[in-house]
Design a protein around this motif. Sequence first.
Motif, PDB file in Angstrom:
ATOM      1  N   LEU A  67       0.977  -1.201  -0.036  1.00 55.87           N
ATOM      2  CA  LEU A  67      -0.104  -0.070   0.040  1.00 55.87           C
ATOM      3  C   LEU A  67       0.725   1.365   0.078  1.00 55.87           C
ATOM      4  N   LEU A  68       1.880   1.134   0.668  1.00 60.23           N
ATOM      5  CA  LEU A  68       2.571   2.436   0.795  1.00 60.23           C
ATOM      6  C   LEU A  68       3.697   2.779  -0.132  1.00 60.23           C
ATOM      7  N   GLY A  69       4.330   1.835  -1.057  1.00 61.55           N
ATOM      8  CA  GLY A  69       5.153   2.355  -2.196  1.00 61.55           C
ATOM      9  C   GLY A  69       4.577   3.100  -3.160  1.00 61.55           C
ATOM     10  N   SER A  70       5.233   3.925  -3.639  1.00 66.21           N
ATOM     11  CA  SER A  70       4.863   5.014  -4.755  1.00 66.21           C
ATOM     12  C   SER A  70       4.709   4.214  -6.131  1.00 66.21           C
ATOM     13  N   ASP A  71       5.646   3.184  -6.229  1.00 67.80           N
ATOM     14  CA  ASP A  71       5.369   2.531  -7.636  1.00 67.80           C
ATOM     15  C   ASP A  71       5.624   1.145  -7.051  1.00 67.80           C
ATOM     16  N   VAL A  72       4.870   0.061  -7.543  1.00 70.06           N
ATOM     17  CA  VAL A  72       4.969  -1.162  -7.329  1.00 70.06           C
ATOM     18  C   VAL A  72       4.682  -2.153  -8.480  1.00 70.06           C
ATOM     19  N   ASP A  73       5.842  -2.894  -8.662  1.00 71.60           N
ATOM     20  CA  ASP A  73       5.785  -3.746  -9.860  1.00 71.60           C
ATOM     21  C   ASP A  73       5.590  -5.319  -9.247  1.00 71.60           C
ATOM     22  N   ILE A  74       4.783  -5.939  -9.992  1.00 69.87           N
ATOM     23  CA  ILE A  74       4.411  -7.411  -9.547  1.00 69.87           C
ATOM     24  C   ILE A  74       5.175  -8.425 -10.341  1.00 69.87           C
ATOM     25  N   TRP A  75       6.069  -9.120  -9.893  1.00 67.29           N
ATOM     26  CA  TRP A  75       6.650 -10.205 -10.320  1.00 67.29           C
ATOM     27  C   TRP A  75       6.250 -11.376 -10.275  1.00 67.29           C
ATOM     28  N   TYR A  76       6.264 -12.145 -11.522  1.00 69.20           N
ATOM     29  CA  TYR A  76       5.749 -13.560 -11.578  1.00 69.20           C
ATOM     30  C   TYR A  76       6.702 -14.084 -12.597  1.00 69.20           C
ATOM     31  N   GLY A  77       7.560 -15.232 -11.897  1.00 76.05           N
ATOM     32  CA  GLY A  77       8.276 -15.672 -12.795  1.00 76.05           C
ATOM     33  C   GLY A  77       9.603 -14.652 -13.200  1.00 76.05           C
ATOM     34  N   LYS A  78       9.842 -14.574 -14.629  1.00 75.14           N
ATOM     35  CA  LYS A  78      10.653 -13.376 -14.948  1.00 75.14           C
ATOM     36  C   LYS A  78       9.628 -12.309 -15.590  1.00 75.14           C
ATOM     37  N   ASN A  79       8.513 -12.458 -15.424  1.00 81.23           N
ATOM     38  CA  ASN A  79       7.434 -11.441 -16.012  1.00 81.23           C
ATOM     39  C   ASN A  79       7.212 -10.341 -14.736  1.00 81.23           C
ATOM     40  N   ASN A  80       7.113  -9.118 -15.105  1.00 81.09           N
ATOM     41  CA  ASN A  80       6.570  -8.153 -14.324  1.00 81.09           C
ATOM     42  C   ASN A  80       5.371  -7.273 -14.900  1.00 81.09           C
ATOM     43  N   ILE A  81       4.618  -6.686 -14.126  1.00 85.69           N
ATOM     44  CA  ILE A  81       3.802  -5.942 -14.582  1.00 85.69           C
ATOM     45  C   ILE A  81       3.310  -4.743 -13.271  1.00 85.69           C
ATOM     46  N   ASN A  82       3.010  -3.620 -13.795  1.00 80.87           N
ATOM     47  CA  ASN A  82       3.029  -2.659 -12.685  1.00 80.87           C
ATOM     48  C   ASN A  82       1.562  -2.571 -12.112  1.00 80.87           C
ATOM     49  N   ILE A  83       1.577  -2.047 -10.919  1.00 79.27           N
ATOM     50  CA  ILE A  83       0.395  -2.147 -10.172  1.00 79.27           C
ATOM     51  C   ILE A  83      -1.020  -1.529 -10.872  1.00 79.27           C
ATOM     52  N   GLU A  84      -0.876  -0.679 -11.390  1.00 86.28           N
ATOM     53  CA  GLU A  84      -2.056  -0.068 -11.910  1.00 86.28           C
ATOM     54  C   GLU A  84      -2.864  -1.002 -12.847  1.00 86.28           C
ATOM     55  N   LEU A  85      -1.907  -1.607 -13.828  1.00 84.14           N
ATOM     56  CA  LEU A  85      -2.586  -2.719 -14.736  1.00 84.14           C
ATOM     57  C   LEU A  85      -3.042  -4.069 -13.962  1.00 84.14           C
ATOM     58  N   PHE A  86      -2.130  -4.294 -13.019  1.00 85.73           N
ATOM     59  CA  PHE A  86      -2.709  -5.624 -12.297  1.00 85.73           C
ATOM     60  C   PHE A  86      -3.896  -5.453 -11.634  1.00 85.73           C
ATOM     61  N   GLN A  87      -4.019  -4.237 -10.938  1.00 87.54           N
ATOM     62  CA  GLN A  87      -5.279  -3.854 -10.241  1.00 87.54           C
ATOM     63  C   GLN A  87      -6.286  -3.738 -11.292  1.00 87.54           C
ATOM     64  N   ASP A  88      -6.343  -3.321 -12.269  1.00 89.04           N
ATOM     65  CA  ASP A  88      -7.445  -3.597 -13.480  1.00 89.04           C
ATOM     66  C   ASP A  88      -7.782  -4.742 -13.949  1.00 89.04           C
ATOM     67  N   MET A  89      -6.790  -5.532 -14.024  1.00 90.07           N
ATOM     68  CA  MET A  89      -7.011  -6.969 -14.180  1.00 90.07           C
ATOM     69  C   MET A  89      -7.725  -7.860 -13.242  1.00 90.07           C
ATOM     70  N   ILE A  90      -7.257  -7.734 -12.083  1.00 84.36           N
ATOM     71  CA  ILE A  90      -7.929  -8.515 -10.774  1.00 84.36           C
ATOM     72  C   ILE A  90      -9.106  -8.033 -10.620  1.00 84.36           C
ATOM     73  N   LEU A  91      -9.489  -6.831 -10.627  1.00 79.59           N
ATOM     74  CA  LEU A  91     -10.714  -6.063 -10.294  1.00 79.59           C
ATOM     75  C   LEU A  91     -11.828  -6.767 -11.644  1.00 79.59           C
ATOM     76  N   ASP A  92     -11.250  -6.610 -12.988  1.00 75.96           N
ATOM     77  CA  ASP A  92     -12.221  -7.274 -14.024  1.00 75.96           C
ATOM     78  C   ASP A  92     -12.376  -8.663 -13.561  1.00 75.96           C
ATOM     79  N   HIS A  93     -11.454  -9.596 -13.204  1.00 71.88           N
ATOM     80  CA  HIS A  93     -11.552 -10.722 -12.833  1.00 71.88           C
ATOM     81  C   HIS A  93     -12.657 -10.997 -11.688  1.00 71.88           C
ATOM     82  N   ALA A  94     -12.797 -10.035 -10.908  1.00 69.51           N
ATOM     83  CA  ALA A  94     -14.029 -10.255 -10.009  1.00 69.51           C
ATOM     84  C   ALA A  94     -15.134  -9.675 -10.123  1.00 69.51           C
TER      85      ALA A  94
END
Length: 249
Positions: A67-94
Motif C-alpha cells: 500500500l505504501l510504495g509509490s510505485d509497485v511492480d508485480i513479479w511472476y517468474g521473469k515477468n512483471n506488471i505494474n500495479i495499476e494494470l494488475f489492479q485493473d486485471m484483478i478487479l475485472d476478474h472479480a
Amino acid sequence: MDQTYKNAACVAVWLGLTPSISNSPSQNTIISPLRIPREDSLWGDELISELVNRPYWSRVWVIQEFLLGSDVDIWYGKNNINIELFQDMILDHAGVNLHVIQHMDYTPSKIPHRAWSLATGRTPERHPDFSRPLWRLLVDHRYSMCKDPRDKVFALLGLVPEEERDLLGRFFPNYDMSEDHVVIITLIHLQEYSRVEDECPEIMSTSDDIFLGLGVNDRSRRRELLRRTADVPFDYYDDLTGNPLDSSD
C-alpha cells in the motif's frame, strides 16, 4: 518500515515462479510471458486466478509494502506488471468496478480472492497517505495471517493516522506483552478512542470482523477478553508508560 516503503523508488512484489517452473526443477524450462487476459480468454482467467490466490496476499506483513510504495511492480517468474494494470486485471476478474468500491463503500459478502483487500485498498488519489483507523484496518485485513498473533496489530501500526499512532505507540510494539494483553489494550483503544474519533461500532463477542482481525475466533474467549477489558482500572488518555495491565492479569 512504513517510511522505508514510502521513500522507495519502487517496491517489487514477488509472487513466485510460473506453474511450469514450480512443478519442475529443470533449469531449462521456458517461462511464458505474462499476457493480459481478455474476457474470452480462458487461459487468462486461469492465470489471474493463480496470481490472486498466491500465499503472498495472505501475509499481514506485506500490507505496508503493497500500500505504501509509490510505485509497485508485480513479479511472476521473469515477468512483471505494474500495479495499476494488475489492479485493473484483478478487479475485472472479480467483476467489480473500481469506482463502485471507492465511492459507494462496497464490501463483498464473500472475499473473492486473497488479493482483494490489498487491491481495493490502494487507490491513486490517496497516495502517499494510505492511513486508516486501526479498527478499519483490522476489519479490512481480517483474513491476513501471521505466525505471531500479536502481529495482527503490530503490522498495521505504520498505516494508522499520526495522532492514533502516537496513542498506540505508548504500548506497541512490545513483544514482552502476552497475546491477551495486546488484544485487551487494543480493545480499550477501539472503545475509548476509535468509537469517538472514527465511529468504530460497539464491540461485542459477536463482532466477528473485529475479532477475526485480532485473531480471536472462539466466542467464549472473546467474552472473557471483553470482561477483562472492562475491569482494567486506568484512563486510556493518561500519560502512561509501560504496560498498564497488572502482570498477574
